[in-house]
Scaffold this motif. Structure first.
Motif, PDB file in Angstrom:
ATOM      1  N   GLU A  53      -5.690   3.545   2.467  1.00 19.29           N
ATOM      2  CA  GLU A  53      -4.260   3.390   2.728  1.00 19.29           C
ATOM      3  C   GLU A  53      -3.845   4.174   3.973  1.00 19.29           C
ATOM      4  N   THR A 107      -0.274  -4.445   2.903  1.00 19.50           N
ATOM      5  CA  THR A 107      -0.163  -5.026   1.572  1.00 19.50           C
ATOM      6  C   THR A 107      -1.178  -4.375   0.635  1.00 19.50           C
ATOM      7  N   PRO A 108      -0.948  -4.445  -0.680  1.00 20.53           N
ATOM      8  CA  PRO A 108      -1.922  -3.898  -1.636  1.00 20.53           C
ATOM      9  C   PRO A 108      -3.306  -4.516  -1.477  1.00 20.53           C
ATOM     10  N   LYS A 138      -6.826  -2.589  -0.673  1.00 18.27           N
ATOM     11  CA  LYS A 138      -7.917  -2.721  -1.654  1.00 18.27           C
ATOM     12  C   LYS A 138      -9.194  -3.214  -0.969  1.00 18.27           C
TER      13      LYS A 138
END
Length: 462
Positions: free
Chosen positions: A218, A231-232, A236
């Motif tokens: 992140e 974005t997530p 990930k």
């Protein structure tokens, strides 16, 4: 023999060219001698199996089974401290959390952390995720390098000067240095890119600060993007790429470099800088850039990305050294150890599809899949004696990094930001099990000759 590049830079004068010719002509060793003396070139035998030079408990690469005394290729497997990487990935993904910090703990300490230990370790890395005062201004922004890996190596070496106890090779001190570098290398990589982009390309200079509540992946995206947003799924997938690049056994070129340099008793910063120099090479960590560049060229050359015949013709032209960089290599296909499959590529492929769907890049993703399917067939038709080949981790990581908006220059530093966890674990293992300095043998095959007095020499270099 003369392998000097035809495109001669201005700095290469005619005098240097003459010296270079002499250097080449007097440095070529008869190829037959390598077979005569059974030299394990690349520290691998004729079948590609690595020469055993050490022992490790950190990473294990499994690519064949021994059946009736013969090595039979199998689906590739990768183990971190004895645990299948596929199980590790499934574990943290099923619990919807990031995995790089957990994997770093596992590699360094040899066991999976409890929830509390993982929390404490993650917090410790966050505390180290800062640079010395004025380091960005005085080191990274001054004389920014055109190559991010050179900048990274220079910065790591410079951190030696900011360490009050740099040469102490006791395990507590090396561990402190290792944790600091694991936390700092991603920062230096991204800051170095921004400095390069500003001074060499006139772009705006953005320096965001890390968020202590964010993971390594992140924070990389936060630091890279001017608005710090992501974005997530992006976080990930970047975290997954870091996990899969973190370790690959003791025999890969950069990790072996870590062992070799550490065996001399040198400091941590010198050892890691040497490993960075190894990883930079296009035969190692720099391969994912070549994959991306090859596909950029392919997209301009191949008109129908779903035409098997047109793609195959392009791949044949690459093997024939007629197009792209004329190296004869299909980048991202084949591996020194894996043959049937690279487990890292298998994991990344599925997530590459998810990212392509989010970014609207499904046509490009399908081109990658078409090449992954056709390239082994094309290679087999041209080199029937070659072992089975398949897509390797570099094949999809380049696509993923590009889809995430990472510039080409950051591809290999991202690899380094992951692999430094493995390097530090191997450095600690080398120090703990310190034996002899690593010194393989080289046989001298030059003919003995007499010294000739200066006035009696009949050849000259102008």
């Amino acid at each position: 023999m003369n392998n000097i590049n035809e495109n001669i830079p201005d700095q290469i004068t005619p005098q240097i060219l003459k010296y270079a010719d002499r250097c080449i002509n007097n440095s070529c060793i008869d190829e037959s001698l390598y077979n005569l003396y059974d030299v394990k070139r690349g520290l691998r035998d004729k079948n590609g199996k690595g020469v055993l030079t050490g022992l490790t408990e950190i990473g294990d690469v499994h690519s064949y089974d021994m059946i009736d005394g013969k090595a039979v290729p199998c689906e590739g497997k990768l183990f971190y401290r004895g645990i299948d990487i596929e199980d590790i990935v499934k574990g943290f993904l099923d619990e919807n959390r990031f995995g790089f910090e957990e994997v770093t703990y596992l590699l360094l300490f040899g066991e999976l952390p409890t929830a509390k230990r993982l929390e404490n370790f993650t917090n410790l890395l966050s505390e180290y995720r800062t640079l010395p005062p004025s380091f960005v201004r005085d080191i990274i922004m001054k004389a920014p390098s055109r190559d991010m890996m050179n900048m990274l190596a220079r910065s790591v070496l410079t951190l030696y000067s900011y360490d009050d106890n740099p040469d102490d090779t006791s395990i507590p001190n090396v561990l402190r240095q290792s944790l600091s570098l694991i936390a700092r290398v991603p920062l230096i990589s991204v800051y170095g890119y921004h400095a390069h982009n500003h001074y060499h390309h006139g772009q705006s200079l953005h320096i965001n600060t890390p968020d202590p509540n964010m993971s390594t992946a992140e924070n990389i995206l936060r630091l890279l993007r001017p608005d710090g947003s992501f974005t997530p799924l992006e976080a990930k997938i970047l975290d997954l790429a870091l996990v899969l690049h973190a370790e690959h056994g003791g025999g890969n070129n950069s990790t072996f470099t870590t062992h070799v340099v550490s065996s001399s008793g040198t400091d941590t910063y010198s050892a890691i800088a040497a490993s960075l120099g190894s990883l930079k090479g296009p035969r190692h960590g720099g391969a994912n850039i070549k994959v991306k560049q090859m596909f950029d060229h392919m997209k301009e050359t191949v008109s129908n990305w779903n035409d098997d015949e047109e793609i195959s013709n392009y791949l044949h032209a690459i093997l024939d050294k007629r197009i792209f960089d004329k190296s004869g290599l299909i980048y991202g296909i084949g591996h020194a150890v894996y043959s049937i499959s690279d487990p890292r590529a298998k994991i990344l492929e599925g997530f590459a599809k998810k990212l392509a769907q989010e970014k609207g890049l499904m046509d490009e993703y399908q081109l990658y899949n078409n090449v992954a399917r056709l390239a082994p067939e094309v290679i087999a038709s041209c080199k029937p004696m070659q072992k089975n080949v398949s897509a390797n981790v570099d094949f999809y990581s380049g696509f993923i990094y590009s889809s995430l908006g990472l510039p080409d220059g950051l591809f290999t530093p991202m690899f380094a930001s992951a692999r430094i966890s493995g390097w530090c674990a191997h450095r600690i293992e080398e120090i703990i099990n310190a034996g002899k300095i690593i010194r393989p043998a080289y046989m001298n095959v030059a003919k003995k000759t007499k010294y000739v007095a200066l006035n009696d020499r009949h050849t000259t270099i102008v």
